[in-house]
Design a protein around this motif. Structure first.
Motif, PDB file in Angstrom:
ATOM      1  N   ASP A   1      25.174  -1.474  55.085  1.00 46.33           N
ATOM      2  CA  ASP A   1      24.705  -2.425  54.069  1.00 46.33           C
ATOM      3  C   ASP A   1      25.779  -2.604  52.997  1.00 46.33           C
ATOM      4  O   ASP A   1      26.564  -1.699  52.727  1.00 46.33           O
ATOM      5  CB  ASP A   1      23.443  -1.876  53.382  1.00 46.33           C
TER       6      ASP A   1
ATOM      7  N   ARG B   1      25.724  -9.402  38.682  1.00 47.03           N
ATOM      8  CA  ARG B   1      26.632  -9.145  39.811  1.00 47.03           C
ATOM      9  C   ARG B   1      27.598 -10.297  39.961  1.00 47.03           C
ATOM     10  O   ARG B   1      27.291 -11.390  39.511  1.00 47.03           O
ATOM     11  CB  ARG B   1      25.814  -8.968  41.090  1.00 47.03           C
ATOM     12  N   PRO B   2      28.753 -10.062  40.576  1.00 46.36           N
ATOM     13  CA  PRO B   2      29.218  -8.819  41.173  1.00 46.36           C
ATOM     14  C   PRO B   2      29.684  -7.814  40.112  1.00 46.36           C
ATOM     15  O   PRO B   2      30.231  -8.202  39.078  1.00 46.36           O
ATOM     16  CB  PRO B   2      30.397  -9.276  42.039  1.00 46.36           C
ATOM     17  N   TYR B   3      29.471  -6.520  40.409  1.00 49.22           N
ATOM     18  CA  TYR B   3      29.883  -5.474  39.481  1.00 49.22           C
ATOM     19  C   TYR B   3      31.397  -5.311  39.512  1.00 49.22           C
ATOM     20  O   TYR B   3      32.016  -5.344  40.579  1.00 49.22           O
ATOM     21  CB  TYR B   3      29.220  -4.143  39.858  1.00 49.22           C
TER      22      TYR B   3
ATOM     23  N   SER C   1      31.501  -9.115  48.898  1.00 47.49           N
ATOM     24  CA  SER C   1      30.056  -9.402  48.909  1.00 47.49           C
ATOM     25  C   SER C   1      29.678  -9.817  47.501  1.00 47.49           C
ATOM     26  O   SER C   1      30.460  -9.645  46.562  1.00 47.49           O
ATOM     27  CB  SER C   1      29.249  -8.168  49.311  1.00 47.49           C
TER      28      SER C   1
ATOM     29  N   TYR D   1      27.738  -8.274  45.752  1.00 51.01           N
ATOM     30  CA  TYR D   1      27.381  -7.061  45.002  1.00 51.01           C
ATOM     31  C   TYR D   1      28.515  -6.571  44.110  1.00 51.01           C
ATOM     32  O   TYR D   1      28.297  -6.103  43.000  1.00 51.01           O
ATOM     33  CB  TYR D   1      26.990  -5.960  45.999  1.00 51.01           C
ATOM     34  N   LEU D   2      29.763  -6.672  44.653  1.00 51.08           N
ATOM     35  CA  LEU D   2      30.881  -5.954  44.044  1.00 51.08           C
ATOM     36  C   LEU D   2      32.118  -6.835  43.977  1.00 51.08           C
ATOM     37  O   LEU D   2      32.416  -7.537  44.929  1.00 51.08           O
ATOM     38  CB  LEU D   2      31.197  -4.766  44.968  1.00 51.08           C
TER      39      LEU D   2
ATOM     40  N   PRO E   1      27.417  -2.551  49.430  1.00 51.14           N
ATOM     41  CA  PRO E   1      28.822  -2.796  49.692  1.00 51.14           C
ATOM     42  C   PRO E   1      29.296  -1.967  50.886  1.00 51.14           C
ATOM     43  O   PRO E   1      29.254  -0.759  50.842  1.00 51.14           O
ATOM     44  CB  PRO E   1      29.495  -2.324  48.396  1.00 51.14           C
TER      45      PRO E   1
ATOM     46  N   TRP F   1      28.125   2.220  44.734  1.00 47.81           N
ATOM     47  CA  TRP F   1      26.770   1.656  44.704  1.00 47.81           C
ATOM     48  C   TRP F   1      25.879   2.319  43.659  1.00 47.81           C
ATOM     49  O   TRP F   1      24.666   2.360  43.812  1.00 47.81           O
ATOM     50  CB  TRP F   1      26.129   1.690  46.089  1.00 47.81           C
TER      51      TRP F   1
END
Ligand SMILES: NC(=O)c1ccc[n+]([C@@H]2O[C@H](COP(=O)([O-])OP(=O)(O)OC[C@H]3O[C@@H](n4cnc5c(N)ncnc54)[C@H](OP(=O)(O)O)[C@@H]3O)[C@@H](O)[C@H]2O)c1
Length: 242
Positions: free
Chosen positions: A187, A130-132, A218, A220-221, A189, A123
């Motif tokens: 939360d 995103r996603p990273y 997610s 995010y990732l 990831p 994180w």
């Protein structure tokens, strides 16, 4: 394989030990405490009592273990990530990531181990689309407390990935939840501690040098690389929950 597990008594280490033993690996587990050494022995682990900051003792311990793989699951964090204690823990945790990793890399190299796996976090990517993925940059221009964390992580990852002939593998874990973590959800990831342990087993056996994001799916990732190359399954759970 013969495995030297630094952090055998931590939240991930405790879930990883039975997985490594069930897979038939011999585990030498490190702790600073004689009492925890007894618990490791009871879990069918060969214990070694040593502090990662005592470089000569660490080097002897790792060489004596004759490991194929060294697994670095060391952190210095308050139980349950107690918010009133996280600020004072950050510099200590950064020290274990920088100086601790340096000592462990030196010891692994001297022992002739083939592979080194290290626990990182998922994180601290620099803000961007995103996603990273693993190829995205870390937030190296962070300020304040986050800067302490990022610099420790950057040191850990650099040492792990650039210490040939060791095959260095970095596992960027999400926020842990599950047994021993003090949390029953997290939360994004997010990552269940059993899936974190399973990823370390998979990576010990088949990772290539490089970085893997390890978390639940997610926005995010991206975890596509770990799923494709390791067969990582974020829904993995140990059958017994001690
Ligand atoms: N990605 C994440 O979200 C993440 C990752 C890790 C931890 N956490 C959280 O952080 C909290 C604390 O984690 P934890 O219970 O694993 O405890 P911890 O106190 O961070 O210790 C982790 C491991 O590192 C070892 N260790 C620490 N300093 C050492 C040193 N100087 N020399 C040798 N070994 C050393 C400990 O061994 P001994 O104490 O036996 O010596 C233990 O095996 C938990 O709530 C956990 O969920 C979160």
């Amino acid at each position: 394989m013969r495995i030297f597990l630094a952090g055998a008594t931590g939240v991930i280490g405790r879930r990883l030990v039975p997985l490594l033993r069930m897979a038939g690996h011999h585990v030498v587990g490190m702790t600073r405490s004689a009492a925890k050494a007894d618990a490791l022995r009871a879990a069918d682990v060969e214990p070694v009592v040593v502090d990662v900051f005592d470089a000569p003792a660490l080097s002897r311990a790792v060489s004596d273990a004759r490991p194929d793989v060294v697994i670095h699951q060391l952190t210095d964090l308050p139980p349950g990530l107690d918010p009133s204690r996280t600020a004072e823990a950050a510099p200590r945790n950064a020290r274990i990531r920088s100086e601790g990793t340096e000592n462990l890399v030196r010891a692994a190299l001297a022992s002739g181990a083939r592979r080194l796996l290290a626990q990182s976090i998922a994180w601290i990517y620099a803000a961007g689309p995103r996603p990273y993925t693993e190829a995205d940059p870390l937030d190296i221009h962070a300020q304040g407390a986050r800067a302490i964390t990022v610099s420790g992580v950057a040191a850990l990852e650099r040492l792990t990935l650039s210490s040939p002939p060791l095959e260095g593998v970095v596992l960027r874990y999400g926020h842990l939840y599950g047994p021993g973590t003090g949390a029953d959800r997290a939360d994004a990831p997010s990552l269940h501690v059993d899936a974190a342990a399973a990823a370390a087993l998979l990576a010990s056996e088949k990772a290539h040098t490089g970085i893997y994001n390890i978390a639940e799916p997610s926005g995010y990732l991206s975890i596509e690389k770990a799923q494709r190359e390791l067969g990582f399954d974020p829904s993995f759970r140990l059958r017994a929950h001690p």
